[in-house]
Enzyme design. Structure first.
Site, mmCIF file in Angstrom:
data_model
loop_
_atom_site.group_PDB
_atom_site.id
_atom_site.type_symbol
_atom_site.label_atom_id
_atom_site.label_comp_id
_atom_site.label_asym_id
_atom_site.label_seq_id
_atom_site.Cartn_x
_atom_site.Cartn_y
_atom_site.Cartn_z
ATOM 1 N N HIS A 54 67.607 31.578 -5.676
ATOM 2 C CA HIS A 54 66.326 31.125 -6.211
ATOM 3 C C HIS A 54 66.381 30.488 -7.590
ATOM 4 O O HIS A 54 65.958 29.350 -7.733
ATOM 5 C CB HIS A 54 65.292 32.261 -6.220
ATOM 6 N N HIS A 60 61.462 40.547 -4.991
ATOM 7 C CA HIS A 60 61.720 39.166 -4.581
ATOM 8 C C HIS A 60 61.330 38.187 -5.690
ATOM 9 O O HIS A 60 60.434 37.356 -5.550
ATOM 10 C CB HIS A 60 60.976 38.826 -3.287
ATOM 11 N N HIS A 111 55.597 30.990 -5.485
ATOM 12 C CA HIS A 111 56.894 30.557 -5.987
ATOM 13 C C HIS A 111 56.671 29.776 -7.279
ATOM 14 O O HIS A 111 55.746 28.977 -7.364
ATOM 15 C CB HIS A 111 57.624 29.676 -4.975
#
Length: 618
Positions: free
Chosen positions: A277, A387, A474
């Site tokens: 990521h 996450h 995100h």
């Protein structure tokens, strides 16, 4: 024999004379100092794909001269986009010649160069303009061998809208090839858990505003889908201030220039594992890596590899300076968001057969009883409870801002590891964390009652409401150019799953959006000042990945709906197609995009405008 020898001698002499008359070819053996390569102009040889990972780049070698005042133009195809740039001294010296970027694949490219050369013997300066013709091979990508992968190249691009102000844009796309049998063989077992089994072949490329591919990465020289320490998902690409690209994959983080020249490609520090990521480059040259703990002893005595919940700061030499252990800083057992998430899409772990299903609190609790750890949705260290999918360093107060998908929250944490604020729904936060939750307000500063779960937010309840939180978002990036002191502007991509901590009655009701917030860090309030995407409804719904990011060069906001358009067969749990991502860019404050490009048959992660000037002219 004498006759044959004479004929041979004549033939050799004639070849040598021809070689002297035509300087474009010079082949020979050990005959002293001699040019032994094909030469087009008055400089040296042309080397395509000079470092083995960027096939649409080249170097025209300097031919032994010192060069200065160099400019390059890639002549476009008919109706195409011209790429032109000057070349810095740094790049001329690094590459031993003129770096060429932006060639078309499978094409005899026409490249115009202008340069001043300085003779090393006489110091005479001569300015020249030349045209080089450089052929490149067709684009190549590995395939997954699956029935829904239809595109043998990278993608097809449809230009839906293009404002002339943006016609010079180049867009870097960080996409992936779907899972294949080659890359799904690795599972960590010592200690339990981890995320290395998350393994997809890279698909990174740059397109122009006509949709043509002008660069792509051929990663095999630095990547091996079957190797533990050479594989993983390439993610977190950023163009640093020096023009080079930083990114990570699996157990590595790296930095290269656009021609493929390596700054570094390192294993993660030994205390950490499983990059994915985000790799944020700070102004001082340090990097903030989103990784996990390689071996954590939990409170119950169990040893686990954690999952996407540690931020590591390293200096330019790779020394670890600091770490943010989120399982110590936040509450890894806050499961209010977890039990509302769609089990069919947990980032790139997409399972159509689980679409629309959620996990109960009892099922979460049972994971501890069964000792289930790894890249699975669940609470507690050793599972995917946080996450974190972006990290952004804020030098103003020496803090980091993270986006935690599985907490549906964006969080600012100081160097002292204390939480400064939380932008997300209030439910489930306890103690000091509850006190850090920002209060939503309208443009006049009036408080907005969003309810404990965010279910009363006007932007959630009403189609044209003025505020909503982000859900499984995100990217949480500070907009430095707009922020000052206690006032911080924050851009985010709101994927939109679990909105209001519940699943909607119909999957078609889901939507994603780009959003910008104005945060008053002193008064602990947050105002939503801009959003886009809700009006497109489910057509742009991107269950995972994607990005929103401010672009200072054009005072614009860029967005990539990276997994929009994915089609499922909900009966069989099978994919019917790869996604068809949409790329957009807005002038600041505008509600209609200046650029809209739709891609087809490619799974996107993120994207951003790429600056050739920053890469080669500085």
């Amino acid at each position: 024999m004498k006759i044959k020898q004479t004929l041979s001698s004549v033939l050799v002499a004639s070849m040598l004379i021809g070689g002297m008359a035509t300087t474009s070819f010079a082949m020979g053996g050990a005959s002293g100092a001699n040019v032994n390569y094909h030469k087009q102009g008055e400089l040296g040889e042309t080397v395509v794909n000079p470092y083995g990972i960027a096939p649409l780049t080249a170097i025209i070698k300097n031919g032994g001269y010192v060069l200065k005042d160099v400019s390059v133009e890639i002549v476009p195809k008919k109706g195409g986009q011209k790429i032109a740039y000057t070349v810095s001294k740094r790049n001329l010296l690094t590459h031993g010649g003129i770096p060429i970027f932006g060639l078309y694949p499978d094409y005899l490219n026409e490249v115009k160069v202008k340069y001043t050369r300085i003779s090393t013997r006489t110091k005479e300066e001569v300015t020249k303009e030349e045209t080089y013709r450089i052929y490149t091979a067709p684009v190549y990508s590995e395939v997954a061998g699956i029935n829904m992968q239809k595109n043998t190249l990278f993608t097809k691009a449809e230009i839906k809208k293009l404002d002339p102000k943006f016609k010079d844009r180049l867009y870097f796309l960080n996409n992936i090839v779907e899972k294949s049998g080659v890359g799904t063989k690795v599972v960590w077992n010592n200690p339990m858990g981890g995320a290395l089994e998350w393994n997809y072949y890279p698909r990174n490329f740059i397109i122009d505003t006509t949709g043509e591919v002008r660069w792509y990465m051929q990663p095999n020289k630095i990547y091996d889908l079957e190797s533990i320490y050479q594989a993983g998902v390439m993610m977190g690409f950023k163009q640093n201030e020096d023009g080079r690209l930083s990114f990570g994959y699996g157990q590595r983080y790296a930095k290269y220039d656009i021609l493929g020249h390596k700054s570094f490609n390192r294993r993660l520090p030994a205390n950490y594992n499983d990059f994915s990521h985000s790799l944020d480059d700070a102004d001082n040259g340090n990097f903030f890596i989103r990784a996990a703990s390689a071996n954590l002893k939990r409170a119950d005595g169990k040893h686990v590899r954690t999952v996407r919940d540690v931020i590591v700061e390293v200096d330019p030499q790779g020394n670890v300076l600091d770490e943010w252990r989120l399982f110590d800083i936040l509450d890894p057992y806050r499961d209010d968001v977890l039990i509302s998430l769609d089990q069919g899409a947990v980032c790139l772990n997409i399972d159509a057969s689980m679409a629309g299903k959620t996990m109960s609190a009892e099922e979460l609790a049972a994971l501890d009883t069964n000792d289930q750890f790894g890249d699975i949705l669940g609470s507690g260290p050793g599972r995917n409870w946080a996450h974190v999918n972006s990290v952004d360093y804020d030098p103003e107060d020496d803090s980091i801002i993270i986006s935690s998908r599985h907490q549906s929250a964006m969080i600012k944490i100081g160097r002292d590891k204390k939480v400064k604020w939380i932008l997300g729904a209030a439910k489930g936060w306890k103690g000091d964390l509850a006190k850090a939750v920002l209060q939503p307000v309208d443009s006049k500063g009036n408080k907005i009652d969003c309810g404990e779960r965010g279910e009363k937010c006007p932007g959630y309840v009403n189609e044209k409401g003025g505020f909503d939180f982000t859900w499984t978002q995100h990217t949480a990036f500070k907009i430095d150019e707009k922020s000052k002191g206690d006032i911080l502007y924050l851009g985010a991509f709101d994927n939109g799953d679990g909105r209001g901590m519940e699943q909607p009655a119909l999957p078609s009701m889901k939507y994603s959006r780009m959003v910008i917030y104005k945060i008053d860090q002193k008064n602990m309030t947050v105002e939503q000042i801009w959003e886009w995407g809700k009006e497109r409804g489910n057509s742009l719904f991107s269950p995972v990945t994607s990005i929103t990011e401010y672009q200072p060069d054009k005072d614009s906001v860029f967005g990539y709906f990276a997994t929009a358009g994915t089609q499922f067969d909900f009966t069989t749990g099978a994919f019917l197609s790869e996604p068809s991502p949409t790329l957009v860019e807005f002038e600041w404050g505008k509600t209609e995009p200046s650029v809209e490009i739709q891609l087809f048959d490619t799974t996107g992660y993120q994207a951003f405008p790429f600056s050739v000037e920053k890469a080669l002219s500085k």
